[in-house]
Each structure stands twice: as structure tokens, then as C-alpha cells.
Motif scaffolding. Structure first.
Motif, PDB file in Angstrom:
ATOM      1  N   ILE A   1      -8.570  24.368  21.808  1.00  0.00           N
ATOM      2  CA  ILE A   1      -9.718  25.104  21.256  1.00  0.00           C
ATOM      3  C   ILE A   1      -9.307  26.529  20.931  1.00  0.00           C
ATOM      4  CG2 ILE A   1     -11.979  26.073  21.849  1.00  0.00           C
ATOM      5  CD1 ILE A   1     -12.480  23.416  23.407  1.00  0.00           C
ATOM      6  N   ARG A   2      -8.651  27.160  21.866  1.00  0.00           N
ATOM      7  CA  ARG A   2      -8.204  28.538  21.661  1.00  0.00           C
ATOM      8  C   ARG A   2      -7.245  28.640  20.473  1.00  0.00           C
ATOM      9  NH1 ARG A   2      -6.887  33.005  25.767  1.00  0.00           N
ATOM     10  NH2 ARG A   2      -5.899  34.507  24.407  1.00  0.00           N
ATOM     11  N   SER A   3      -6.275  27.755  20.410  1.00  0.00           N
ATOM     12  CA  SER A   3      -5.288  27.780  19.324  1.00  0.00           C
ATOM     13  C   SER A   3      -5.937  27.603  17.955  1.00  0.00           C
ATOM     14  CB  SER A   3      -4.236  26.697  19.545  1.00  0.00           C
ATOM     15  OG  SER A   3      -3.460  26.989  20.671  1.00  0.00           O
ATOM     16  N   ALA A   4      -6.893  26.694  17.872  1.00  0.00           N
ATOM     17  CA  ALA A   4      -7.571  26.457  16.588  1.00  0.00           C
ATOM     18  C   ALA A   4      -8.333  27.696  16.142  1.00  0.00           C
ATOM     19  CB  ALA A   4      -8.514  25.265  16.712  1.00  0.00           C
ATOM     20  N   LEU A   5      -9.029  28.330  17.064  1.00  0.00           N
ATOM     21  CA  LEU A   5      -9.795  29.529  16.719  1.00  0.00           C
ATOM     22  C   LEU A   5      -8.873  30.690  16.353  1.00  0.00           C
ATOM     23  CD1 LEU A   5     -12.567  29.207  19.439  1.00  0.00           C
ATOM     24  CD2 LEU A   5     -12.860  28.915  16.969  1.00  0.00           C
ATOM     25  N   GLU A   6      -7.790  30.856  17.096  1.00  0.00           N
ATOM     26  CA  GLU A   6      -6.837  31.917  16.774  1.00  0.00           C
ATOM     27  C   GLU A   6      -6.153  31.672  15.438  1.00  0.00           C
ATOM     28  OE1 GLU A   6      -5.636  33.648  21.162  1.00  0.00           O
ATOM     29  OE2 GLU A   6      -4.439  31.986  20.369  1.00  0.00           O
ATOM     30  N   ALA A   7      -5.811  30.425  15.141  1.00  0.00           N
ATOM     31  CA  ALA A   7      -5.183  30.100  13.860  1.00  0.00           C
ATOM     32  C   ALA A   7      -6.110  30.402  12.688  1.00  0.00           C
ATOM     33  CB  ALA A   7      -4.750  28.636  13.838  1.00  0.00           C
ATOM     34  N   ALA A   8      -7.411  30.333  12.937  1.00  0.00           N
ATOM     35  CA  ALA A   8      -8.405  30.612  11.896  1.00  0.00           C
ATOM     36  C   ALA A   8      -8.698  32.102  11.755  1.00  0.00           C
ATOM     37  CB  ALA A   8      -9.692  29.852  12.188  1.00  0.00           C
ATOM     38  N   GLY A   9      -8.097  32.925  12.623  1.00  0.00           N
ATOM     39  CA  GLY A   9      -8.245  34.367  12.479  1.00  0.00           C
ATOM     40  C   GLY A   9      -9.028  35.068  13.563  1.00  0.00           C
ATOM     41  N   VAL A  10      -9.377  34.366  14.625  1.00  0.00           N
ATOM     42  CA  VAL A  10     -10.122  34.980  15.721  1.00  0.00           C
ATOM     43  C   VAL A  10      -9.155  35.609  16.720  1.00  0.00           C
ATOM     44  CG1 VAL A  10     -11.586  34.469  17.726  1.00  0.00           C
ATOM     45  CG2 VAL A  10     -12.105  33.462  15.507  1.00  0.00           C
ATOM     46  N   GLU A  11      -9.534  36.766  17.200  1.00  0.00           N
ATOM     47  CA  GLU A  11      -8.780  37.441  18.262  1.00  0.00           C
ATOM     48  C   GLU A  11      -9.706  37.559  19.471  1.00  0.00           C
ATOM     49  OE1 GLU A  11      -6.112  41.461  18.831  1.00  0.00           O
ATOM     50  OE2 GLU A  11      -7.520  41.359  17.163  1.00  0.00           O
ATOM     51  N   PHE A  12      -9.241  37.089  20.608  1.00  0.00           N
ATOM     52  CA  PHE A  12     -10.024  37.183  21.839  1.00  0.00           C
ATOM     53  C   PHE A  12      -9.713  38.505  22.519  1.00  0.00           C
ATOM     54  CE2 PHE A  12      -9.848  32.675  20.981  1.00  0.00           C
ATOM     55  CZ  PHE A  12     -11.178  32.332  21.113  1.00  0.00           C
ATOM     56  N   ILE A  13     -10.748  39.182  22.968  1.00  0.00           N
ATOM     57  CA  ILE A  13     -10.615  40.495  23.597  1.00  0.00           C
ATOM     58  C   ILE A  13     -10.838  40.326  25.091  1.00  0.00           C
ATOM     59  CG2 ILE A  13     -11.500  42.848  23.670  1.00  0.00           C
ATOM     60  CD1 ILE A  13     -12.614  42.231  20.781  1.00  0.00           C
ATOM     61  N   ALA A  14      -9.887  40.812  25.855  1.00  0.00           N
ATOM     62  CA  ALA A  14      -9.948  40.670  27.314  1.00  0.00           C
ATOM     63  C   ALA A  14     -10.998  41.586  27.916  1.00  0.00           C
ATOM     64  CB  ALA A  14      -8.585  41.000  27.916  1.00  0.00           C
ATOM     65  N   GLU A  15     -11.455  41.204  29.093  1.00  0.00           N
ATOM     66  CA  GLU A  15     -12.346  42.053  29.893  1.00  0.00           C
ATOM     67  C   GLU A  15     -11.552  43.311  30.246  1.00  0.00           C
ATOM     68  OE1 GLU A  15     -15.071  43.864  31.706  1.00  0.00           O
ATOM     69  OE2 GLU A  15     -15.651  41.804  31.296  1.00  0.00           O
TER      70      GLU A  15
END
Length: 83
Positions: A56-70
Motif C-alpha cells: 500500500i505504501r509503495s503504491a501511494l509513494e510511486a503515485a507521488g505521495v510523501e508521508f510525513i513523520a510525526e
């Protein structure tokens, strides 16, 4: 930036930024739609097997999403700046 834990809210926010449905995420990640729907019914950390979370994470990141840490301001998501 890599973070250890993704929340359901981050996944939903990421889908919203991409204008993706649960079906779109299922297709992009290779995770079944029923699994995506089941995981998103809860709140809190994204559950499931480590391989499922990674897909799930890889698919979203490949689409251009960046997750921001706490980091004191709260975990979040944003679209990557491609410029």
C-alpha cells in the motif's frame, strides 16, 4: 522520509490527494479491494501483514505521495514537489 507506522487517516488522505478510490489503490498496490476496505474501516495504525502495508505504501509513494513523520506537528501526507 521514511516512517515506521502509517495510519489509516494517512492512507485515506493520500488517496484523497490522488483522487483515488479504494479500487484504485487495490489495483495499484496488488492488495485486494476487500482487504483495503476492511483495513480502512478502522482508525489508528494501518494493520495487516507487513507485506500488505508495504504494498500500500509503495503504491501511494510511486503515485507521488510523501508521508510525513510525526515530528511534534503530527503525521501527515503531501504530494511530492516534482520541480
Amino acid at each position: 522520509m521514511s516512517i515506521e507506522i502509517l495510519s489509516i487517516r494517512q492512507v485515506k488522505a493520500a488517496r484523497a490527494l490522488l483522487a483515488w478510490s479504494q479500487h484504485d489503490l487495490a489495483s495499484a498496490s496488488g492488495v485486494s479491494y476487500p482487504t483495503i476496505a476492511r483495513l480502512e474501516k478502522e482508525d489508528g495504525p494501518l494493520g495487516g501483514r507487513a507485506a500488505t502495508v508495504a504494498a500500500i505504501r509503495s503504491a501511494l509513494e510511486a503515485a507521488g505521495v510523501e508521508f510525513i513523520a510525526e515530528n511534534g506537528g503530527g503525521a501527515g501526507v503531501r504530494l511530492k514537489n516534482v520541480n
